[in-house]
Motif scaffolding. Sequence first.
Motif, mmCIF file in Angstrom:
data_model
loop_
_atom_site.group_PDB
_atom_site.id
_atom_site.type_symbol
_atom_site.label_atom_id
_atom_site.label_comp_id
_atom_site.label_asym_id
_atom_site.label_seq_id
_atom_site.Cartn_x
_atom_site.Cartn_y
_atom_site.Cartn_z
ATOM 1 N N TYR A 128 0.703 -1.101 -0.086
ATOM 2 C CA TYR A 128 0.125 -0.036 -0.029
ATOM 3 C C TYR A 128 0.925 1.411 0.019
ATOM 4 N N TYR A 161 12.756 -3.303 -4.994
ATOM 5 C CA TYR A 161 11.451 -3.776 -5.089
ATOM 6 C C TYR A 161 11.415 -5.320 -4.475
ATOM 7 N N ARG A 162 10.860 -5.845 -3.414
ATOM 8 C CA ARG A 162 10.960 -7.034 -2.824
ATOM 9 C C ARG A 162 12.687 -7.482 -3.193
ATOM 10 N N LYS A 225 -9.257 -9.519 0.625
ATOM 11 C CA LYS A 225 -8.643 -9.970 -0.820
ATOM 12 C C LYS A 225 -7.815 -11.200 -0.272
ATOM 13 N N SER A 237 1.798 -13.193 -2.028
ATOM 14 C CA SER A 237 1.938 -13.276 -3.776
ATOM 15 C C SER A 237 3.047 -14.345 -3.890
ATOM 16 N N ASN A 241 5.564 -8.820 -9.234
ATOM 17 C CA ASN A 241 4.984 -8.002 -10.360
ATOM 18 C C ASN A 241 6.137 -7.766 -11.335
ATOM 19 N N GLU A 278 -4.565 -13.887 -14.218
ATOM 20 C CA GLU A 278 -6.174 -14.160 -14.368
ATOM 21 C C GLU A 278 -6.318 -14.162 -15.793
ATOM 22 N N LYS A 283 -6.942 -17.865 -12.348
ATOM 23 C CA LYS A 283 -7.957 -17.332 -11.044
ATOM 24 C C LYS A 283 -8.789 -18.153 -10.586
ATOM 25 N N GLN A 296 -7.633 -13.432 -5.608
ATOM 26 C CA GLN A 296 -6.359 -12.519 -5.843
ATOM 27 C C GLN A 296 -5.442 -13.752 -6.568
ATOM 28 N N ALA A 297 -5.422 -13.744 -7.978
ATOM 29 C CA ALA A 297 -4.715 -14.736 -8.906
ATOM 30 C C ALA A 297 -3.310 -14.754 -8.550
ATOM 31 N N GLU A 333 8.273 -14.714 -5.964
ATOM 32 C CA GLU A 333 8.811 -14.047 -4.793
ATOM 33 C C GLU A 333 9.138 -14.778 -3.593
HETATM 34 N N1 EPU Z 1 -5.325 -7.901 -10.466
HETATM 35 C C1 EPU Z 1 -5.992 -8.724 -11.298
HETATM 36 N N2 EPU Z 1 -6.409 -9.735 -10.914
HETATM 37 C C2 EPU Z 1 -6.249 -10.425 -9.587
HETATM 38 C C3 EPU Z 1 -5.293 -9.844 -8.776
HETATM 39 C C4 EPU Z 1 -5.004 -8.395 -9.035
HETATM 40 O O1 EPU Z 1 -6.455 -8.118 -12.280
HETATM 41 O O2 EPU Z 1 -6.613 -11.657 -9.523
HETATM 42 C C5 EPU Z 1 -4.849 -6.499 -10.795
HETATM 43 C C6 EPU Z 1 -5.864 -5.434 -10.528
HETATM 44 O O3 EPU Z 1 -5.855 -4.516 -11.681
HETATM 45 C C7 EPU Z 1 -5.290 -4.762 -9.285
HETATM 46 C C8 EPU Z 1 -3.830 -4.884 -9.576
HETATM 47 O O4 EPU Z 1 -3.719 -6.077 -10.069
HETATM 48 O O5 EPU Z 1 -5.664 -3.484 -9.367
HETATM 49 C C9 EPU Z 1 -2.982 -5.028 -8.223
HETATM 50 O O6 EPU Z 1 -3.632 -5.762 -7.352
HETATM 51 P P1 EPU Z 1 -3.378 -5.690 -5.776
HETATM 52 O O7 EPU Z 1 -3.725 -4.275 -5.299
HETATM 53 O O8 EPU Z 1 -4.141 -6.806 -5.070
HETATM 54 O O9 EPU Z 1 -1.951 -5.757 -5.508
HETATM 55 P P2 EPU Z 1 -0.669 -6.764 -6.140
HETATM 56 O O10 EPU Z 1 -0.020 -5.914 -7.172
HETATM 57 O O11 EPU Z 1 -1.293 -8.088 -6.725
HETATM 58 C C10 EPU Z 1 0.962 -6.151 -4.316
HETATM 59 C C11 EPU Z 1 1.796 -6.839 -3.643
HETATM 60 C C12 EPU Z 1 1.290 -7.242 -2.429
HETATM 61 C C13 EPU Z 1 0.884 -6.247 -1.480
HETATM 62 C C14 EPU Z 1 -0.170 -5.506 -2.303
HETATM 63 C C15 EPU Z 1 -0.452 -4.066 -1.839
HETATM 64 C C16 EPU Z 1 3.668 -7.926 -5.114
HETATM 65 C C17 EPU Z 1 4.111 -9.037 -5.671
HETATM 66 N N3 EPU Z 1 2.592 -8.220 -4.347
HETATM 67 O O12 EPU Z 1 0.180 -7.180 -4.979
HETATM 68 O O13 EPU Z 1 2.293 -8.287 -1.399
HETATM 69 O O14 EPU Z 1 0.359 -6.434 -0.356
HETATM 70 O O15 EPU Z 1 0.427 -4.992 -3.717
HETATM 71 O O16 EPU Z 1 0.419 -3.183 -1.724
HETATM 72 O O17 EPU Z 1 4.254 -6.757 -5.068
HETATM 73 C C18 EPU Z 1 2.949 -10.215 -0.999
HETATM 74 O O18 EPU Z 1 4.441 -9.570 -1.328
HETATM 75 O O19 EPU Z 1 3.099 -11.319 -0.753
HETATM 76 C C19 EPU Z 1 1.950 -9.278 -1.031
HETATM 77 C C20 EPU Z 1 0.924 -9.994 -0.909
#
Ligand code: EPU
Length: 338
Positions: A128, A161-162, A225, A237, A241, A278, A283, A296-297, A333
């Motif tokens: 976040y 980043y990570r 989520k 995750s 990313n 996804e 997903k 959360q895919a 990751e």
């Molecule tokens: N999205 C999809 N489908 C999905 C999931 C995500 O289309 O099933 C797209 C959506 O557009 C969404 C975007 O991906 O807006 C981002 O998704 P989300 O906000 O859930 O965040 P994320 O990028 O999937 C990252 C971190 C998380 C962290 C969140 C919030 C990584 C690898 N993961 O997830 O960290 O909590 O942002 O900041 O950077 C972790 O590292 O284990 C982890 C959970």
Amino acid sequence: MEVKHQVSLAEFNTFGLSVHAPLFTEVTTSLALQEVLKDPRFKNALILGGGSNVLLLQNLTRPVIKISIPGIRIIEENEQYAIVSAGAGVVWHDLVMWSIVNNLGGIENLSLIPGLVGAAPIQNIGAYGVELSDVFHNAIGIGRKTGDSKIFETKDCAFGYRDSIFKNELKDEYVITTLRLSLTKSNHKLHLEYGGISKTLDEMGVAAPTIDDVARAVIRIRSEKLPDPTKLGNAGSFFKNPIVLKSKAIKIAKDFPNMPAYTIDENFTKIPAGWLIEQSGFKGKVFGNVGMHKNQALVLVNYGAATGTELWEHAQRVMDAVLSKFDVELEPEVNLIN
Ligand code: EPU
Ligand code: FAD
């Protein structure tokens, strides 16, 4: 030192995999850790915190040292900042809650990240819009070969980043025993721009948020989520990313105009791996005992009876599919442990 033999690690990893370690010991002080590191039986040991970022592929052939060093205290402060020192065995979320109770700002966006304090710098935890490196003061590590203690300042850690030096040049070289954070005592800088925090605060009826409100909003978003590892085995995750060339992102967006993307700089773009997965059809789809989560895919799930190998095979299936559909390579990751 208490050493246990043939210990099940089921309760020590959030995938819930019941692999065994031949030897297991737990340390609660830096001195005890230094003693264990001298013991030839614990050479090459796996250092384990909360086990929320590891995939244990099979029964281990090496021992485990579980880090349980406690303690949180303020070691230095001025009008604006407090330097908070926490033992590597403190539960990360407990540290976040402690900081909020003590009105110290900076880590509220990192609420509810599982695991222990000592692992936080390893992958530079983030969520976040905030990363550990934003509040990092320094960390104390014990050299695994020398037993000497060393202080790591931000400039020594190569945070990304990570990513950090502890995943690269210094992989398996140091055990972190203490983390020190620089937190604000007043005029907290709130990060509300990312991931629906403002919207959630609105829904909560909060107009002038405090750090406590931000923490509550983050907890609410995450609980909706992300699957709770005590109910459904996972390690958050599974992949990072991917950061791709801008030209590649533009090419994908031509076919998929709704592709979400974040600009890194003029040359690079980050694409959410969850979206790529996804779009590749994974997903919520269950393959035997495993699958990518329905909300959360990006989260690889153990539906109960999976083995480490099964989980890793599925991860590779997902990586292959994303590569062939988008020509994008996903990188795990989660740390793969043999
Ligand atoms: N999205 C999809 N489908 C999905 C999931 C995500 O289309 O099933 C797209 C959506 O557009 C969404 C975007 O991906 O807006 C981002 O998704 P989300 O906000 O859930 O965040 P994320 O990028 O999937 C990252 C971190 C998380 C962290 C969140 C919030 C990584 C690898 N993961 O997830 O960290 O909590 O942002 O900041 O950077 C972790 O590292 O284990 C982890 C959970
Ligand atoms: P472990 O899994 O025990 O260890 C991880 C790695 O660090 C291993 O290689 C281990 O050997 C090494 N290590 C552990 N402790 C030490 C030490 N003291 N010294 C040296 N090396 C050590 N991560 C994020 O960044 N952001 C998120 O939003 C996020 N959300 C998550 C949500 C869920 C549901 C889950 C299950 C995980 C999530 N994670 C997230 C991943 C994980 O919580 C973090 O990576 C956390 O820092 C791991 O801590 P741990 O104590 O469980 O580490």
